[in-house]
Design a protein around this motif. Structure first.
Motif, PDB file in Angstrom:
ATOM      1  N   GLU A   1       0.862  -1.374  -0.134  1.00  0.00           N
ATOM      2  CA  GLU A   1      -0.053  -0.039  -0.067  1.00  0.00           C
ATOM      3  C   GLU A   1       0.923   1.358   0.171  1.00  0.00           C
ATOM      4  O   GLU A   1       0.365   2.353   0.360  1.00  0.00           O
ATOM      5  CB  GLU A   1      -1.053   0.096   1.199  1.00  0.00           C
ATOM      6  CG  GLU A   1      -2.121  -1.073   0.871  1.00  0.00           C
ATOM      7  CD  GLU A   1      -3.200  -1.494   1.927  1.00  0.00           C
ATOM      8  OE1 GLU A   1      -4.323  -1.745   1.756  1.00  0.00           O
ATOM      9  OE2 GLU A   1      -2.840  -1.678   2.981  1.00  0.00           O
TER      10      GLU A   1
ATOM     11  N   HIS B   1      -2.839   3.014   8.856  1.00  0.00           N
ATOM     12  CA  HIS B   1      -3.774   2.414   8.106  1.00  0.00           C
ATOM     13  C   HIS B   1      -3.957   0.975   9.154  1.00  0.00           C
ATOM     14  O   HIS B   1      -3.096   0.337   9.355  1.00  0.00           O
ATOM     15  CB  HIS B   1      -3.448   2.103   6.877  1.00  0.00           C
ATOM     16  CG  HIS B   1      -4.478   0.835   6.113  1.00  0.00           C
ATOM     17  ND1 HIS B   1      -5.768   1.018   6.276  1.00  0.00           N
ATOM     18  CD2 HIS B   1      -3.862  -0.318   5.526  1.00  0.00           C
ATOM     19  CE1 HIS B   1      -6.285  -0.154   5.644  1.00  0.00           C
ATOM     20  NE2 HIS B   1      -5.242  -0.910   5.383  1.00  0.00           N
TER      21      HIS B   1
ATOM     22  N   HIS C   1      -7.080  -2.234  10.181  1.00  0.00           N
ATOM     23  CA  HIS C   1      -8.297  -3.320   9.999  1.00  0.00           C
ATOM     24  C   HIS C   1      -9.006  -3.205  10.855  1.00  0.00           C
ATOM     25  O   HIS C   1      -9.270  -4.288  11.523  1.00  0.00           O
ATOM     26  CB  HIS C   1      -7.793  -4.299   9.305  1.00  0.00           C
ATOM     27  CG  HIS C   1      -6.868  -4.298   7.866  1.00  0.00           C
ATOM     28  ND1 HIS C   1      -6.059  -5.357   7.799  1.00  0.00           N
ATOM     29  CD2 HIS C   1      -6.694  -3.539   7.061  1.00  0.00           C
ATOM     30  CE1 HIS C   1      -5.303  -5.113   6.789  1.00  0.00           C
ATOM     31  NE2 HIS C   1      -5.741  -3.891   6.296  1.00  0.00           N
TER      32      HIS C   1
ATOM     33  N   HIS D   1     -12.698  -3.111   4.087  1.00  0.00           N
ATOM     34  CA  HIS D   1     -11.259  -3.226   4.096  1.00  0.00           C
ATOM     35  C   HIS D   1     -10.717  -2.513   5.354  1.00  0.00           C
ATOM     36  O   HIS D   1     -10.109  -3.433   6.344  1.00  0.00           O
ATOM     37  CB  HIS D   1     -10.637  -2.555   2.745  1.00  0.00           C
ATOM     38  CG  HIS D   1      -9.216  -2.595   2.994  1.00  0.00           C
ATOM     39  ND1 HIS D   1      -8.498  -2.123   1.784  1.00  0.00           N
ATOM     40  CD2 HIS D   1      -8.383  -2.901   3.877  1.00  0.00           C
ATOM     41  CE1 HIS D   1      -7.097  -2.316   2.096  1.00  0.00           C
ATOM     42  NE2 HIS D   1      -7.059  -2.816   3.231  1.00  0.00           N
TER      43      HIS D   1
END
Ligand code: ZN
Length: 657
Positions: A116, A130, A132, A193
């Motif tokens: 990413e 980031h 999840h 996501h």
């Protein structure tokens, strides 16, 4: 959500990159945010190159690195300008993207950057986080997840519909961000996501992540979708060893190699596997796509491995046909099994992998539970999950480069494992990739540093309870027993027969012989189900072929044990179980050989201790490690055609040769 930032801790991390390390670890510490290599973080730093040029460098998490344990070297420094220019290309294939990232790093030894990376590059903020997060996934993984996200966050975040991670996601993020972001934007929600936050400092970005995920948690609470019913019984205390070992045997056959299987039977798991709707909610797909490489798309329900493999092959055939390149199918064995009796079983090529699958599914059960309370769990279509599962950049995370260790996926029980030969056997087995259960009466066996592939069981092997508990633990944690090293033994005499103490004789027989017989008998059903066939190594003694005066009980017990092992070799050949015997001698780094015993034995032979130590044909010392390495090899392919053998490890003995 708990904000774990403390000024005191943060002060130990001076500098932009060190601050990035600190809050990355804070993110990694909270398992409801990221699990095992999931999520990624970055920081953009202006640096001077060796030529004196100023340049912006994106320090982004190395692919597959674990945030909780990351350090500065775990970040890959990639030239930002190059990444931004890549981001506006109309297309960029995966191999091209990988090549561009790796060839534009400022440190050759850095890890491969996260898949990413380009997405981190296009976000115009210094720090980017980031995750999840479980709570976020519980909200987005519902049929009207986008509406709920809008309700929770209003205009604070930019919402991106699902796009597969990689170049396309980076491009669509860049575009939507440009159109929708404003001064008050503090994050991005990627439907089904995960979530991004960003800020000018490591703390600001971290605080925003905690705030954003906290809002999702409070929303779930306000909708009556937070507290989960946990009405299953805790059934850790009872388990059917043969049912679990048999299931693992079939899974291993399906996988094509031995697999470790951990069975989780606490009330949390039992509640889930016994849900009335488990057959529906568990079959929709993973909570976030990158879990697929650890859990497969769906768990197996019950124990029909043949049926599961057939449906996996169909899933592969259905989706591979449309793939751009030729794909080779992965093994069709499940990684998660949900069974009303056996609980939630997690499978991996190693104990560590099985543990990762178990951890991921523990969180998945909560996400599914909450999304169901919110109105219905919904996951990405199978085609998206397939694309992720067979994405080469994702599979690369599983390839360590090296071929699997000799005993990867296999389970060994070692007795007398706290010291001497037993402890060396534990090390030899771990070094060859086996998961090991070490049994010893010495409490030290439980104080070994925690690791996924070792379990210490404390107890006296003369008690059937200890033997039962050791085999239960091996089965619960790893799925069965493939190899057994019968090593526990005592040497308590040193008296001539005329002076022999009855109790000492009896005790020697109890430990060296009777306990070994019980262990062999109780292990047999598990050994018959070992995917590669069972293997037993019995640690005998030079005293079997060449007994010594003053060692009647020891010599007699080891001789009887040897005979027992030979009969086992005869009886169990039909079950594909090999039984071999090692006869070590003069291994002085073991618990048996105290300084007093050494002196006493030396004087029996009219020698000094030093002479006695090396009194063999090769004039060499024999160590525990020498014996253990041979014991481990006897379980391996080198000895695959050998059973009932007796092999000396003694430097050569005049009386034996
Ligand atoms: Zn992600």
């Amino acid at each position: 959500m708990q904000n774990l930032w403390t000024d005191k801790e943060a002060a130990l991390f001076p500098g932009d990159l060190a601050q990035r390390v600190y809050t990355s670890r804070l993110v990694g510490r909270d398992k409801t945010l990221v699990l095992h290599g999931g999520g990624n973080t970055s920081v953009k730093i202006r640096e001077r190159s060796i030529l004196g040029d100023e340049e912006d460098v994106l320090y982004v998490k190395g692919s597959g690195r674990d945030l909780e344990a990351i350090d500065e070297a775990g970040f890959s420094p990639v030239r930002l300008d190059h990444l931004l220019r890549l981001a506006v290309l109309p297309t960029l294939s995966d191999p091209e993207m990988l090549n561009e990232m790796v060839t534009h790093m400022t440190r050759a030894s850095a890890p491969v950057p996260s898949v990413e990376t380009i997405l981190h590059a296009v976000l115009p903020h210094k720090y980017v986080d980031h995750t999840h997060a479980d709570a976020l996934l519980a909200v987005t993984n519902t049929r009207d997840g986008d509406r709920r996200i809008a309700e929770i966050y209003g205009r604070d975040v930019v919402v991106i519909p699902y796009v597969m991670p990689g170049f396309e996601l980076a491009k669509s993020c860049a575009e939507l961000f440009r159109k929708q972001a404003h001064a008050g934007t503090i994050g991005i929600v990627l439907l089904k996501h995960g979530i991004f936050s960003f800020g000018a400092t490591a703390r600001e970005s971290y605080d925003r992540m905690i705030d954003l995920v906290g809002r999702a948690e409070r929303y779930l609470e306000s909708q009556g979708a937070w507290a989960l019913r946990c009405d299953g019984d805790d059934e850790r205390g009872s388990l059917s060893r043969s049912a679990i070992a048999s299931l693992r045997q079939h899974v291993s056959e399906t996988a094509g190699n031995p697999m470790v299987m951990r069975s989780v039977r606490d009330s949390h798991a039992m509640s889930f596997v016994r849900r009335k709707d488990v057959g529906v909610v568990s079959q929709l797909g993973p909570a976030t796509p990158d879990h697929v490489i650890r859990t497969k798309r769906v768990p197996m329900l019950g124990r029909d491995t043949v049926g599961y493999a057939a449906s996996y092959r169909k899933y592969f055939a259905d989706h591979a046909a449309g793939a751009a390149r030729n794909l080779a199918t992965l093994d069709p064995a499940p990684r998660i099994i949900l069974d009303a009796e056996l609980g939630m079983c997690a499978i991996g090529r190693t104990a560590k992998d099985a543990g990762i699958a178990a951890d991921i599914y523990e969180h998945t059960m909560d996400i599914i539970g909450r999304a169901t309370l919110l109105g219905g769990y919904d996951a990405l279509p199978a085609s998206d999950i397939f694309a992720m599962e067979y994405w080469d950049l994702e599979q690369a995370k599983l390839r360590s480069g090296a071929k699997p260790a000799m005993f990867a996926g296999e389970v060994t029980v070692v007795t007398g494992a706290a010291s001497g030969i037993g402890r060396a056997c534990v090390e030899a087995m771990l070094a060859r990739g086996a998961a090991v259960v070490g049994v010893d009466v010495n409490p030290q066996i439980e104080s070994v540093p925690e690791r996924a592939d070792f379990l210490g069981v404390r107890g006296d092997l003369t008690s059937p309870e200890t033997i039962g508990r050791a085999l239960d633990e091996a089965t619960r944690a790893y799925g069965g027993v493939d190899m057994l090293i019968v090593n526990a033994g005592i040497f308590s005499d040193g008296a001539r027969i005329a002076d022999l103490d009855g109790a000492a004789w009896r005790r020697t027989m109890d430990v060296n012989l009777d306990a070994s017989m019980m262990l062999l008998r109780e292990s047999h059903p598990l050994l018959t189900m070992a995917p590669r066939g069972g293997r037993v190594v019995v640690i005998g003694s030079k005293n079997v072929p060449a007994p010594g005066p003053g060692a009647a009980a020891y010599s007699a017990s080891k001789a009887a044990l040897t005979q027992l092992a030979r009969v086992a070799a005869l009886e169990w050949g039909v079950d594909n179980i090999r039984v071999n015997i090692l006869h070590p001698n003069a291994v002085f780094d073991t618990a048996v050989w105290t300084e007093e015993v050494l002196k006493a034995r030396a004087s029996q032979y009219g020698q000094t201790v030093e002479e006695y130590r090396k009194s063999n044909v090769l004039r060499t010392e024999v160590s525990s490690r020498d014996v253990a390495e041979l014991a481990a090899e006897m379980c391996g392919p080198l000895f695959s055609k050998t059973t009932g053998a007796q092999l000396p490890v003694d430097g050569g003995n005049m009386r034996v040769i």
